[in-house]
Each structure stands twice: as structure tokens, then as C-alpha cells.
Design an enzyme around this catalytic site. Structure first.
Site, PDB file in Angstrom:
ATOM      1  N   GLU A   1       0.851  -1.186   0.000  1.00 16.92           N
ATOM      2  CA  GLU A   1       0.000   0.000   0.000  1.00 16.92           C
ATOM      3  C   GLU A   1       0.890   1.240   0.000  1.00 16.92           C
ATOM      4  OE1 GLU A   1      -2.823   0.376   3.214  1.00 16.92           O
ATOM      5  OE2 GLU A   1      -3.755   2.098   2.285  1.00 16.92           O
TER       6      GLU A   1
ATOM      7  N   GLY B   1       3.274   2.130  10.707  1.00 17.16           N
ATOM      8  CA  GLY B   1       3.006   1.341  11.907  1.00 17.16           C
ATOM      9  C   GLY B   1       2.814  -0.121  11.558  1.00 17.16           C
ATOM     10  N   ALA B   2       1.899  -0.384  10.627  1.00 18.75           N
ATOM     11  CA  ALA B   2       1.601  -1.764  10.274  1.00 18.75           C
ATOM     12  C   ALA B   2       0.729  -1.774   9.029  1.00 18.75           C
ATOM     13  CB  ALA B   2       0.870  -2.461  11.414  1.00 18.75           C
ATOM     14  N   MET B   3       0.510  -2.994   8.493  1.00 15.78           N
ATOM     15  CA  MET B   3      -0.230  -3.112   7.240  1.00 15.78           C
ATOM     16  C   MET B   3      -1.152  -4.326   7.261  1.00 15.78           C
ATOM     17  SD  MET B   3      -0.831  -1.872   4.319  1.00 15.78           S
ATOM     18  CE  MET B   3      -2.089  -2.630   3.292  1.00 15.78           C
TER      19      MET B   3
ATOM     20  N   ASN C   1      -2.481  -6.469   5.176  1.00 16.47           N
ATOM     21  CA  ASN C   1      -2.531  -7.481   4.110  1.00 16.47           C
ATOM     22  C   ASN C   1      -3.415  -8.660   4.509  1.00 16.47           C
ATOM     23  OD1 ASN C   1      -0.192  -6.030   2.975  1.00 16.47           O
ATOM     24  ND2 ASN C   1       0.842  -6.950   4.736  1.00 16.47           N
TER      25      ASN C   1
ATOM     26  N   HIS D   1      -6.476  -2.334  15.064  1.00 16.41           N
ATOM     27  CA  HIS D   1      -6.689  -1.562  13.834  1.00 16.41           C
ATOM     28  C   HIS D   1      -6.495  -2.437  12.596  1.00 16.41           C
ATOM     29  CE1 HIS D   1      -6.476   2.199  11.384  1.00 16.41           C
ATOM     30  NE2 HIS D   1      -5.714   1.421  10.614  1.00 16.41           N
ATOM     31  N   GLU D   2      -5.365  -3.118  12.529  1.00 15.29           N
ATOM     32  CA  GLU D   2      -5.090  -3.921  11.321  1.00 15.29           C
ATOM     33  C   GLU D   2      -6.073  -5.075  11.210  1.00 15.29           C
ATOM     34  OE1 GLU D   2      -3.288  -2.309   9.466  1.00 15.29           O
ATOM     35  OE2 GLU D   2      -2.291  -1.054  10.956  1.00 15.29           O
TER      36      GLU D   2
ATOM     37  N   HIS E   1      -9.378  -3.952   9.853  1.00 15.02           N
ATOM     38  CA  HIS E   1      -9.348  -3.706   8.406  1.00 15.02           C
ATOM     39  C   HIS E   1      -9.865  -4.913   7.622  1.00 15.02           C
ATOM     40  CE1 HIS E   1      -7.747   0.197   7.488  1.00 15.02           C
ATOM     41  NE2 HIS E   1      -6.577   0.028   8.076  1.00 15.02           N
TER      42      HIS E   1
ATOM     43  N   GLU F   1      -9.685   4.060   6.320  1.00 14.66           N
ATOM     44  CA  GLU F   1      -8.837   4.473   7.446  1.00 14.66           C
ATOM     45  C   GLU F   1      -9.616   5.205   8.548  1.00 14.66           C
ATOM     46  OE1 GLU F   1      -6.249   3.116   7.973  1.00 14.66           O
ATOM     47  OE2 GLU F   1      -5.548   2.431   6.012  1.00 14.66           O
TER      48      GLU F   1
END
Ligand code: ARG
Ligand code: ZN
Length: 865
Positions: A122, A262-264, A266, A298-299, A302, A321
Site C-alpha cells: 500500500e 506502523g503496520a499493514m 494485508n 486496527h489492522e 481492516h 482508514e
């Protein structure tokens, strides 16, 4: 100097991609310097248009269409695209490219960190891996096969569910992964290397079993425990709060040392900055435990808001977001203290987002143009985006909100959606027209709400007159009124609410949806004039302007029934007082105000220490900054310190009492213990603020006795601005103790950069442990200095600006996303007093004249505009 002007992408120019790619097989032959990527995709034409794929820094080996190799004349390759001139309406395309992960210092696409392969796609990293329509509205089923040296890369991970594994000859092995959920390329992930794993499992409310794994550096598995606990708590919470289950048999998290963000999220394979995974009771602070919990949440959240329902285009970024930040804030509020969470979220909003909204980088939550998509991952998109959803819940009520969310999940599952789609669900659930509310998404700037009251003693009516005004922002001078839902109560001054006709328990929501609006409230016969409590819980992201004297504000603070507003009344008092002290350098702090604030701290000390700790926190310079122009940060810092010293003197005995009690043991990252430690840390801070001759001795002794990282770090932080032998001894001791723990040493850097001078920042940027290739380390010097130490960064001698300018120009050619992020620290330059303003401008102009990356150029140009 750059002459090419950056190309702007426009929301209005959106056109759907003319092809669909139902399935793709990706085959990776992993080698650090030459990884071969073969892609085989099933393509179908769905509308008119050319067949163009994105691709950057790829070495193209061959292309086949329906099995036939293409000649060079059949396609056109540019620096960032591959166009095949003639394609049938349905075909199979095979591409074969080579990439070099070892030289990928931008950390976008496939790269190497700590000797392992990892990816970050991303927003547009996938085009650095293979040719592909790298846009979120092209969704495909991904099947991945990878092979790699078995000894060096024993673990091979990708999205979805694991398939076949086996030997691949020559000391190599292979693994396959299949993701049944169609997804856009930005959610692709691949990790390969040697890790230790912390495993657990989860059974969903539908009875489905999920294997969970957190992959970390060798020898660190135990430090992944908290992340795992947080993951399971997130999975449970999303089921309970939103009825959303996880949808695969495997969920993995991989911790990576070198990571730009911070993080993703996927699909099925979240990749995290190791700072938000690793924690243990000795080396992590309460803030670390809290951040891990919230980012893991949060991740994970998503998976529904972002992955199953993704964005049609990057203009809709807030759709995933803002909504997901709202969800993680709610998660933290449910697990911890709701009022404390709200205060922390608003502190962050005010110091970062309000600043952004009031400066040259201001943009709407859903922008309509951008120069560089990486630069849109902003406080406005994330934090204001979340506030708009929170305010929506106030406007339409929880029931309609929850119903609307379920409509959204049901109707838009599997699609790439827009803000309009999202709001259509709440129009359905509430039966209201929300088109005016959507203005919030297209209009930048923080609305200001002016509140006037008029009490009619004879008629026992209170007239509340509200008006709104949004200041002009770049390229948006005219603003229209937005609907502002203000939670309101009438306080009786005795700890309760006054009876008001038509209000429930003395509370209501006033919606200011035009420029001016007047509300007349009738009180009961014999009622005294009530006190007005407005924007309770910070129901709308606005600035409230009221013309209240110190006495009136103190009275209001004492009568408040909303913890947020109690805290906020003191913030307003403190802010006003700091500006008075700035203007009257000889005048002592108002003792009545100091006494009231100290009393409030004493009042909450035992029952709610976390809240008491927040009361001791005066508005930070970043927030104060926005209330005056031109601004002198050093003067503000001095005025703020004088008030803080007075508060510290008043609370001296309380600080001693708090600190003489033992810190809770054994350490638990629970909200209760964290609250106690927050108050202890606040008291440590106030001990330093006393600025007495023995403060350094006392702090060194506290440091030596500190049984946890939260308090050690509070001592270190408080000592850094007190030059002398004690300070140096503690700085050295801390370093020696923790030099093998990178995350702790990041804090060691950050504390010094965050409290020191420009010379300190420069010295830290030359320290042997400073590392240009590690974004955490760079941020712990440059961001800690430029974003949290504004008095030193904006000092009149201009040194701070120059030091940060140098750091940025060294970073930019290797990591443009990081450089651009650091550059935003200059966003307030034009508000500075003339000398610092000139030096900031000079640094920005010098940078502009260098051959900067597109990302950095975009920020510099807008900052100077
Ligand atoms: N989607 C990720 C998150 O919210 C952040 C990705 C950041 N990417 C970027 N190009 N800035 O957690
Ligand atoms: Zn996110």
C-alpha cells in the site's frame, strides 16, 4: 532545481479499469539481488480502453499472450507502464520479470529487512514487484508459489491459506498459498526467512477454527505474547460489537525491523513494524502495550473495513482508514477507560490534525486531487476521518448507526466502494438526507463554533446562540456551513443537571447546521441560571469559542458532569493563562487557577489516577501554537514552564506521597496498573518541573529505584533537560543497560531529541547507533526533535531547521516516503516569528532546489505555496 511540475491526480477523472483479472498465479524465485517473478493472469475485457499495466524498476524478461511470446513491437514499456497494443477480449497473459529486493531502500514493494524478505504494497508498492493494474478497484484471486534457499529462508508466507510445500532441489524448497478472497494488489504480502513463532488459535462465533501466528526475530517469541492477546481480543470484539467474524483458517502477523509505517493489513498476513509487536514487562512501557493493542486491533479490523470492502480509488482512503481508526478507538475505549481514551484521542487530534488543517498542507478528509498518494496518509484522513464517523453516531444516534453499518457490510461486501456508498447506508438506516453532512468530507479546515448565552431570569429561559465559521484553507477560500452535532447539558452546579423542557435528564444534542442558530430552552419554575456544558465528549471536531472569564470557567469546571469537559475546561484555563504569562513575563501564575487544577488532581488521585495524570498535562506547544500568529515557540515554552512549575510546587506533597508508595508488582499491562504508573510518571515529571537544586539527585534516585520501563523512561525524560553529572550518569546507564534492545534504544534517542537542543539532535544523528536504513531510528531522532520539541526545532538561531533539513536531504534519495513524512514538520513555518520564519523558509527553499523525490517535492511545494 526540478523543472517538471508534479502531475496531479483528480477524483473527477476516475474511470473504471476496462479489464477484469479473475485470477492470478504468482511464482517467486526468491534471491536477495535477483528475484524472479512470473505472473500468469486470466484477463477479460469489460469496457473500452487500452490494456495498460503499472510497473516500476522491473527487468522484463519475457511476455506471452495465450502462450505465444510477444515481440518487442507488440508492446510499449515506459518507466512506469507496460502497454500491450492489441489484445483479444479474453486472454491469458504471462510475464516474467526480475527485481532486486536487496537494493530496495525505499521499503516499498519487496525488500529485505534483517536478512528476511518482506513486502509493503500500500499504496503503490505492488508495481515494484510485477506488472499489474496497481489500483484498488482491480480485485483478483491470488495464488502464490515461492521457492527459496531452505537454510536461509525456512519459513515462506503469503496471503490466504497454505497449500503444497516441498523440496525444490539445489537446497531450495517451495510453498504455495491460496487466497480465496479476491483482493486488490495493495493487500498482497510475502515474507520469507527464519523466524520464531508465537502460536495460538481462535474459534469464531460460527465455530470456525483459526490458527494464529506471530512471527518475530529469533529468540523473541515470548515478546509476541501481548500482540497475540491483543489479536484474540480484537477478534472477539469485532464479533460482539459489529457481528463480524474472521474468514480464513489462518491469520499471521510478521514483525519487521525496517518499516515505513506502523503496520499493514494485508489479507491474512499483517506485516508490522516490530515496535508494535514486541513487548515484555521489563522493556516496554504502558504506552507501548497500549499502542500494540490498538494497532493490532486496527489492522485486524481492516479485514472487514478495508479488505472485504475496499476503496474504489485512493481518494476514498478515509473510507477504510477513518472508519478503522473509529473502530480501534472504540475497541480501546471498551477495553480500557472510555473518558481517558477520548481525552488521549482528542489531544492527538488537536496537536496534529488541527495543526495540519490550519496550515499549508490542509486538505479535505476526502481530497479531490493529490500529487503523491503516499503523502495522503495524514492525520486528517485518519483522525478527522474517524471523528466524522463519531460525530455521525451523535447525529443519527447509535441505533441508526449500527443498523447502517450492518447494511454497509451486507451490501458492499466484496466491492471497492466510495464515501457515497457508505453514506447511502446511513441514509437508509436513519431515513435522513445526509448530503449536507457529506460536506465535511470535501471541506478542509477546522470549524469554529461561537457560543453565546442569554439568561432570562423572569421567563426562566436560556437562549443559546451558536454560529459557525470555517477559516479559509489553500485553494478553498469559501466555506459552507456543515452540520455540527453538539452534545449539550445544563448543569445545576450541584453535581447534577438542571431540568430543561424537552431535554432528557438535562441533556440533548444541538445540531448547528447553518451559519447561525438559536436554541431557546425553558427551565423549571424556580430554577437558578444553569451552566452550559457543550460539545460533551468532544462530540464534534470543532473549536469552541466562548467568552468566559476565569471565574466562570472555574465554576464550570467544578460543575461539570462530563469527564472530557472537566479536563477540557482546565485545558482552556491553562491555555489562556499560558498566553497571559507570555504577554506578562514578570507576572506570576494565577494562584487561584493553580490551586483549582491541583485540587482536581488531588480529587481524582486515588479513584482515577489515569485521569488525574491527564489533568497535570498542560496543553502542548503544538496545540498552543495554533492560537497565535506570529508565534514564538520558545516564549510559549517558557510561559508554559512557569505555569507547570507553579503546579508542581502546589502538588509537591502529593507527588511525594504518590512516589513514596510502591509501584504495583508484579507488572501487568492492565489499565488499572497503567493508570497508577501514569500518575507516578506525571509526578516524576512535576518533580523535574520544580527545578530545585536537588531535583536531579531525586530523579536519579527515582531512576535507580524504578521497577519498570514506564517509570525509568519518565525519569530519563525528566532528567534530560537538567544538565549535570546525574543526568549524564543516567543517560549512560540507560544506554549500557539496553544497548542490545533496538526498540529501547529508539526511546533513548527519542527522549534526548525530544527534550534536547538542535546540537543534541545533530550529535544523535552522528551517533554510531544512528542508522539511515532503519526508519524507527531515524524517526527517533528527527521526528522526536522536529515534531515533539517545537521550542528547540523552531529556535530563533535556525539551527533546528538546518539540522532537520540535513537529515531529510540525506534520507530522501533512499527513502522518499520517510523524507516526505519528516518534511511535514515544517508545515507551521509561516506562523513563526520573523527570524525563525526566515530560517525555515530558507531550508525549504534550499530543499526545493535540490533534486528531491516526487514525494518530498510535493510537500515542499505545498508548504511554500
Ligand atoms: N493501511 C495501513 C494502516 O492503516 C497504512 C499503510 C501506509 N501506507 C502508506 N503508503 N503510507 O494501518
Ligand atoms: Zn489503517
Amino acid at each position: 532545481m526540478r523543472t517538471d511540475t508534479p502531475v496531479l491526480t483528480k477524483l473527477d477523472n476516475y474511470t473504471p479499469y476496462p479489464f477484469e483479472i479473475d485470477q492470478v498465479h504468482l511464482d517467486f524465485s526468491l534471491e536477495p539481488t535477483a528475484t524472479r517473478v512470473r505472473a500468469k493472469m486470466q484477463v477479460r475485457r469489460v469496457s473500452d480502453g487500452a490494456f495498460v499495466l503499472d510497473g516500476q524498476k522491473l527487468k522484463l524478461n519475457s511476455i506471452k499472450l495465450d502462450g505465444t511470446p510477444l515481440a518487442e513491437s507488440d508492446y510499449v514499456v515506459t518507466d512506469d507502464t507496460l502497454t500491450i497494443t492489441k489484445v483479444p477480449s479474453k486472454f491469458v497473459l504471462e510475464t516474467d520479470v526480475t527485481i532486486d529486493p536487496s537494493s530496495n531502500t525505499a521499503l516499498s514493494g519487496l525488500y529485505i529487512s534483517g536478512g528476511r524478505f518482506c513486502s509493503q504494497c500500500e499504496a503503490t508498492g505492488f508495481r515494484n514487484i510485477t506488472y499489474w493494474p496497481d489500483r484498488p478497484d482491480v480485485m483478483s484471486r491470488f495464488h502464490v508459489r515461492m521457492d527459496a534457499d531452505k537454510a536461509a529462508y525456512p519459513i515462506l508466507l503469503s496471503n490466504g491459506t497454505p497449500g503444497d510445500t516441498g523440496d525444490a532441489g539445489n537446497g531450495r524448497h517451495f510453498a504455495e498459498w491460496d487466497d480465496p478472497h479476491p483482493k486488490p494488489s495493495y493487500l498482497f504480502a510475502l515474507c520469507a526467512g527464519d523466524y520464531d513463532v508465537w502460536r495460538d488459535d481462535f474459534t469464531t462465533m460460527n465455530g470456525d477454527h483459526v490458527d494464529l501466528g506471530v512471527y518475530v526475530d529469533k529468540g523473541q517469541a515470548e515478546r509476541a505474547k501481548w500482540a497475540m492477546e491483543s489479536l484474540k481480543a480484537s477478534m472477539k470484539w469485532d464479533e460482539k460489537r459489529f457481528g463480524r467474524c474472521y474468514d480464513l483458517g489462518v491469520f499471521n502477523i510478521v514483525a519487521v525491523r525496517d518499516f515505513n509505517f506502523g503496520a499493514m493489513e494485508n489479507k491474512g498476513l499483517n506485516i508490522f513494524n516490530s515496535a508494535y509487536v514486541l513487548a515484555d514487562p521489563d522493556s516496554a512501557t504502558d504506552a507501548d502495550f497500549e499502542a500494540i493493542e490498538s494497532i493490532v486491533g486496527h489492522e485486524y479490523f481492516h479485514n472487514w473495513t478495508g479488505n472485504r470492502i475496499t476503496c474504489r480509488d485512493w481518494f476514498q482512503l478515509c473510507l477504510k482508514e477513518g472508519l478503522t481508526v473509529f473502530r480501534d478507538q472504540e475497541f480501546s475505549s471498551d477495553l480500557r477507560s472510555r473518558p481517558v481514551q477520548r481525552i488521549k484521542d482528542v489531544m492527538r487530534l488537536r496537536s496534529r490534525q488541527f495543526a495540519e488543517d490550519g496550515g499549508p498542507l490542509a486538505h479535505p478528509v476526502r481530497p479531490d486531487t493529490y500529487g503523491s498518494i503516499d503523502n495522503l496518509y495524514t492525520a486528517t484522513v485518519y483522525e478527522k476521518g474517524s471523528e466524522l464517523i463519531r460525530a455521525l453516531t451523535v447525529l443519527i444516534g447509535d441505533e441508526a448507526f449500527n443498523k447502517g453499518m450492518q447494511i454497509y457490510f451486507d451490501e458492499f461486501d466484496g466491492t471497492a466502494s466510495t464515501i457515497e456508498d457508505f453514506y447511502s447506508c446511513f441514509e437508509k438506516s436513519s431515513g435522513r438526507d445526509l448530503s449536507q453532512y457529506r460536506r465535511w468530507y470535501s471541506q478542509a479546515g477546522t470549524p469554529e463554533v461561537t457560543v453565546k448565552e442569554d439568561w432570562d431570569e423572569a421567563a426562566k429561559t436560556l437562549t443559546i446562540s451558536l454560529s459557525q465559521k470555517t477559516p479559509p484553507t489553500p485553494r478553498q477560500s469559501e466555506k459552507k456551513p456543515v452540520p455540527i452535532p453538539l452534545r449539550t447539558a445544563l448543569l445545576d452546579g450541584k453535581g447534577g443537571h438542571a431540568d430543561a423542557e424537552g431535554w432528557t435528564d438535562g441533556e440533548t444534542v444541538l445540531v448547528l447546521d447553518s451559519e447561525h442558530k438559536t436554541f431557546k430552552v425553558k427551565l423549571a419554575e424556580g430554577a437558578d441560571r444553569p451552566l452550559l456544558s457543550i460539545n460533551r465528549q468532544f462530540s464534534a471536531p470543532v473549536r469552541v469559542r466562548r467568552d468566559l472569564s476565569t471565574e466562570a470557567l472555574l465554576e464550570l469546571a467544578a460543575a461539570e458532569t462530563d469527564p472530557f469537559n472537566t479536563w477540557d475546561s482546565f485545558q482552556t484555563l491553562a491555555r489562556t493563562e499560558i498566553f497571559r504569562l507570555l504577554d506578562e513575563p514578570q507576572s506570576p501564575p494565577d494562584s487561584e487557577l493553580v490551586e483549582a487544577l491541583a485540587d482536581a488532581v488531588r480529587h481524582y488521585r486515588s479513584d482515577d489516577p489515569a485521569f488525574a495524570a491527564l489533568l497535570t498535562a498542560l496543553p502542548d506547544i503544538g496545540e498552543l501554537f495554533q492560537h497565535r500568529e506570529p508565534v514564538d515557540p520558545a516564549g510559549l515554552d517558557d510561559a508554559r514552564k512557569r505555569l507547570r512549575k507553579a503546579l508542581a510546587e502546589n502538588l509537591k506533597n502529593d507527588a511525594e506521597a504518590v512516589l513514596s508508595e510502591p509501584s504495583p508488582t508484579p507488572f501487568k499491562p492492565s489499565p488499572e496498573q497503567a493508570g497508577t504508573r501514569a500518575l507516578r510518571s506525571a509526578m516524576i515529571g512535576l518533580t523535574g518541573a520544580l527545578a530545585t537544586s536537588d531535583a536531579a539527585d531525586r530523579l536519579k534516585a527515582l531512576y535507580e529505584a524504578a521497577p519498570n520501563m514506564t517509570e525509568s523512561l519518565a525519569c530519563l525524560r525528566t532528567l534530560v533537560p537538567l544538565p549535570g553529572a546525574q543526568r549524564d550518569a543516567v543517560i549512560n546507564d540507560f544506554y549500557e543497560k539496553w544497548k542490545d534492545n533496538a526498540l529501547v534504544i529508539d526511546k533513548w534517542f527519542a527522549v534526548q531529541a525530544g527534550q534536547g537542543t538542535a546540537d543534541d539532535a545533530k550529535r544523535l544523528s552522528e551517533h554510531p547507533d544512528y542508522d539511515l536504513s532503519n526508519p524507527n531510528r531515524v524517526r527517533s531522532v528527527a521526528a522526536a526533535f522536529a515534531m515533539t520539541n517545537l521550542a528547540a526545532f523552531h529556535a530563533r538561531d535556525g539551527k533546528g531547521h538546518r539540522v532537520v533539513g540535513e537529515i531529510i536531504s540525506k534520507i530522501d534519495n533512499r527513502n522518499p516516503a520517510l523524507a516526505a513524512r519528516l518534511l511535514t514538520s515544517f508545515e507551521q513555518w509561516s506562523k513563526l516569528e520573523p527570524t525563525a520564519k526566515a530560517s525555515a523558509k530558507k531550508v525549504l527553499e534550499d530543499l526545493r532546489d535540490q533534486d528531491l523525490s516526487k514525494n518530498a517535492q510535493d510537500i515542499v511545494a505545498r508548504a511554500l505555496e
